[in-house]
Design an enzyme around this catalytic site. Structure first.
Site, PDB file in Angstrom:
ATOM      1  N   ASP A  82      13.098  45.956   7.283  1.00  0.00           N
ATOM      2  CA  ASP A  82      12.542  45.197   6.167  1.00  0.00           C
ATOM      3  C   ASP A  82      11.068  45.561   5.968  1.00  0.00           C
ATOM      4  O   ASP A  82      10.328  45.763   6.939  1.00  0.00           O
ATOM      5  CB  ASP A  82      12.680  43.697   6.459  1.00  0.00           C
ATOM      6  CG  ASP A  82      12.463  42.846   5.227  1.00  0.00           C
ATOM      7  OD1 ASP A  82      12.843  43.275   4.123  1.00  0.00           O
ATOM      8  OD2 ASP A  82      11.925  41.726   5.365  1.00  0.00           O
ATOM      9  N   HIS A  83      10.657  45.641   4.722  1.00  0.00           N
ATOM     10  CA  HIS A  83       9.257  45.919   4.368  1.00  0.00           C
ATOM     11  C   HIS A  83       8.716  47.170   5.065  1.00  0.00           C
ATOM     12  O   HIS A  83       7.688  47.123   5.746  1.00  0.00           O
ATOM     13  CB  HIS A  83       8.363  44.724   4.688  1.00  0.00           C
ATOM     14  CG  HIS A  83       8.535  43.560   3.760  1.00  0.00           C
ATOM     15  ND1 HIS A  83       8.126  43.587   2.442  1.00  0.00           N
ATOM     16  CD2 HIS A  83       9.100  42.347   3.956  1.00  0.00           C
ATOM     17  CE1 HIS A  83       8.422  42.435   1.867  1.00  0.00           C
ATOM     18  NE2 HIS A  83       9.018  41.669   2.766  1.00  0.00           N
ATOM     19  N   GLU A 134      11.781  46.942  -4.210  1.00  0.00           N
ATOM     20  CA  GLU A 134      11.164  45.740  -4.768  1.00  0.00           C
ATOM     21  C   GLU A 134      10.350  46.106  -5.997  1.00  0.00           C
ATOM     22  O   GLU A 134       9.613  47.085  -6.007  1.00  0.00           O
ATOM     23  CB  GLU A 134      10.270  45.056  -3.733  1.00  0.00           C
ATOM     24  CG  GLU A 134       9.615  43.778  -4.241  1.00  0.00           C
ATOM     25  CD  GLU A 134       8.880  43.007  -3.158  1.00  0.00           C
ATOM     26  OE1 GLU A 134       8.036  42.149  -3.515  1.00  0.00           O
ATOM     27  OE2 GLU A 134       9.139  43.237  -1.955  1.00  0.00           O
ATOM     28  N   HIS A 174       6.623  34.195   0.262  1.00  0.00           N
ATOM     29  CA  HIS A 174       6.768  34.394   1.699  1.00  0.00           C
ATOM     30  C   HIS A 174       6.067  33.297   2.504  1.00  0.00           C
ATOM     31  O   HIS A 174       5.041  32.766   2.087  1.00  0.00           O
ATOM     32  CB  HIS A 174       6.142  35.729   2.138  1.00  0.00           C
ATOM     33  CG  HIS A 174       6.905  36.946   1.728  1.00  0.00           C
ATOM     34  ND1 HIS A 174       6.471  37.794   0.744  1.00  0.00           N
ATOM     35  CD2 HIS A 174       8.068  37.465   2.191  1.00  0.00           C
ATOM     36  CE1 HIS A 174       7.322  38.804   0.624  1.00  0.00           C
ATOM     37  NE2 HIS A 174       8.308  38.621   1.488  1.00  0.00           N
ATOM     38  N   HIS A 202      13.137  37.417  -1.412  1.00  0.00           N
ATOM     39  CA  HIS A 202      12.369  37.246  -0.194  1.00  0.00           C
ATOM     40  C   HIS A 202      11.734  35.853  -0.231  1.00  0.00           C
ATOM     41  O   HIS A 202      11.635  35.233  -1.281  1.00  0.00           O
ATOM     42  CB  HIS A 202      11.287  38.317  -0.088  1.00  0.00           C
ATOM     43  CG  HIS A 202      11.826  39.686   0.175  1.00  0.00           C
ATOM     44  ND1 HIS A 202      11.316  40.505   1.155  1.00  0.00           N
ATOM     45  CD2 HIS A 202      12.840  40.393  -0.396  1.00  0.00           C
ATOM     46  CE1 HIS A 202      11.985  41.654   1.175  1.00  0.00           C
ATOM     47  NE2 HIS A 202      12.915  41.604   0.232  1.00  0.00           N
ATOM     48  N   GLY A 203      11.284  35.370   0.920  1.00  0.00           N
ATOM     49  CA  GLY A 203      10.688  34.035   0.953  1.00  0.00           C
ATOM     50  C   GLY A 203      11.713  32.931   0.800  1.00  0.00           C
ATOM     51  O   GLY A 203      11.421  31.871   0.234  1.00  0.00           O
ATOM     52  N   GLY A 204      12.907  33.145   1.359  1.00  0.00           N
ATOM     53  CA  GLY A 204      13.984  32.170   1.184  1.00  0.00           C
ATOM     54  C   GLY A 204      13.723  30.834   1.838  1.00  0.00           C
ATOM     55  O   GLY A 204      14.293  29.822   1.422  1.00  0.00           O
ATOM     56  N   ASN A 225      16.294  36.464   2.065  1.00  0.00           N
ATOM     57  CA  ASN A 225      15.576  36.732   3.308  1.00  0.00           C
ATOM     58  C   ASN A 225      15.016  35.423   3.835  1.00  0.00           C
ATOM     59  O   ASN A 225      14.268  34.739   3.128  1.00  0.00           O
ATOM     60  CB  ASN A 225      14.432  37.718   3.068  1.00  0.00           C
ATOM     61  CG  ASN A 225      14.913  39.131   2.868  1.00  0.00           C
ATOM     62  OD1 ASN A 225      16.080  39.384   2.632  1.00  0.00           O
ATOM     63  ND2 ASN A 225      13.993  40.070   2.949  1.00  0.00           N
TER      64      ASN A 225
END
Length: 276
Positions: A82-83, A134, A174, A202-204, A225
């Site tokens: 990831d990232h 992204e 995030h 992202h930032g779920g 995520n």
């Protein structure tokens, strides 16, 4: 069951009207807890090694650990970087057994983001590895602010990169420790209308459970995520273990005591994204 690629779990999720959890791994105990939760529910799971995880533990070690868990699991397990911020980081993950990589070109001009993502796809595809990208920028609580994904840039990314999934910014943030009602549904619908790829948020952890369920079953968001929520469960369980036995000092016993709580939290998330 052998490890699965991201495409192998997201395409069925998109067709079936549900989503898959991308759970952030920081060590053996949480990775094990996530796979146990996936097996208990009979649902696929995505094990994610982000920058902090990769800084703490070498990628070759993480690759072997993730694949060990995936290859013995009774459900599909995606081994995901990831990232990653460069072609080299993605290449390293591919070479060490990861089945999926996420290139974060969100801070780059769209042309450079597309060009680099396409180059990574060309490396990943022959290895059977999926690629997530992204467009837009997902900000951080107490940090850099977000930039919403522009539909015109998202459609270019969709058409020109060959990527398997697209992470978007529609009010998700995030590192939120408390859920907030920040999703811009109109912005999400505009992206859905312009693109065809499975979408990722992202930032779920900052999205309330009811909203996550609604997004999972009523939009093209197929991957969430989630990390902060699980780290909080880990921290609470560790503090309880220390409080219960102030004389405890054995690392294995202390960290092992966190597994049930992390597994229970992961199980709730997996079922929620399935609409259960």
């Amino acid at each position: 069951m052998t490890a699965a690629s991201l495409a192998e779990v997201l395409r069925p999720a998109m067709a079936g009207g549900h989503a898959v959890a991308g759970l952030v791994v920081l060590g053996w105990e949480d990775a094990l807890a996530y796979v146990q939760a996936a097996e208990e529910t009979g649902l696929p799971v995505i094990l994610q090694a982000g920058p902090g995880c990769r800084q703490h533990t070498p990628v070759p070690v993480l690759g072997r650990m993730f694949r060990h868990l995936a290859d013995q699991a009774r459900v599909p397990v995606v081994c995901h970087v990831d990232h990653a911020y460069s072609v080299e980081e993605c290449r390293e993950g591919i070479e060490h057994g990861f089945t999926s990589v996420m290139f974060d070109g969100s801070k780059l001009p769209i042309e450079q983001n597309i060009e680099t993502t396409r180059a990574i796809v060309e490396i990943a595809r022959p290895a059977g590895v999926s690629v997530e990208g992204e467009v837009g920028f997902v900000g951080y609580a107490q940090g850099a602010g977000s930039a919403l994904t522009r539909p015109d840039e998202a459609v270019r990314f969709d058409r020109e990169t060959g990527a398997d999934a697209l992470a978007v910014s529609v009010g998700n943030v995030h590192l939120q420790t408390e859920p907030t009602e920040g999703i811009d549904w109109a912005a999400l619908r505009a992206i859905e209308a312009a693109t065809s790829l499975p979408l990722v948020l992202h930032g779920g952890s900052g999205i309330p459970p009811a909203t996550r369920r609604a997004l999972a079953t009523g939009s093209r968001v197929c991957k969430f995520n989630i990390g902060t929520e699980l780290r909080m469960a880990f921290g609470s369980a560790l503090r309880r273990a220390l409080a219960d036995d102030p004389a405890a000092f054995d690392r294995i016993a202390l960290l092992g005591a966190t597994i049930p709580a992390v597994r229970a939290t992961a199980r709730e998330i997996l079922l929620e994204l399935r609409g259960r």
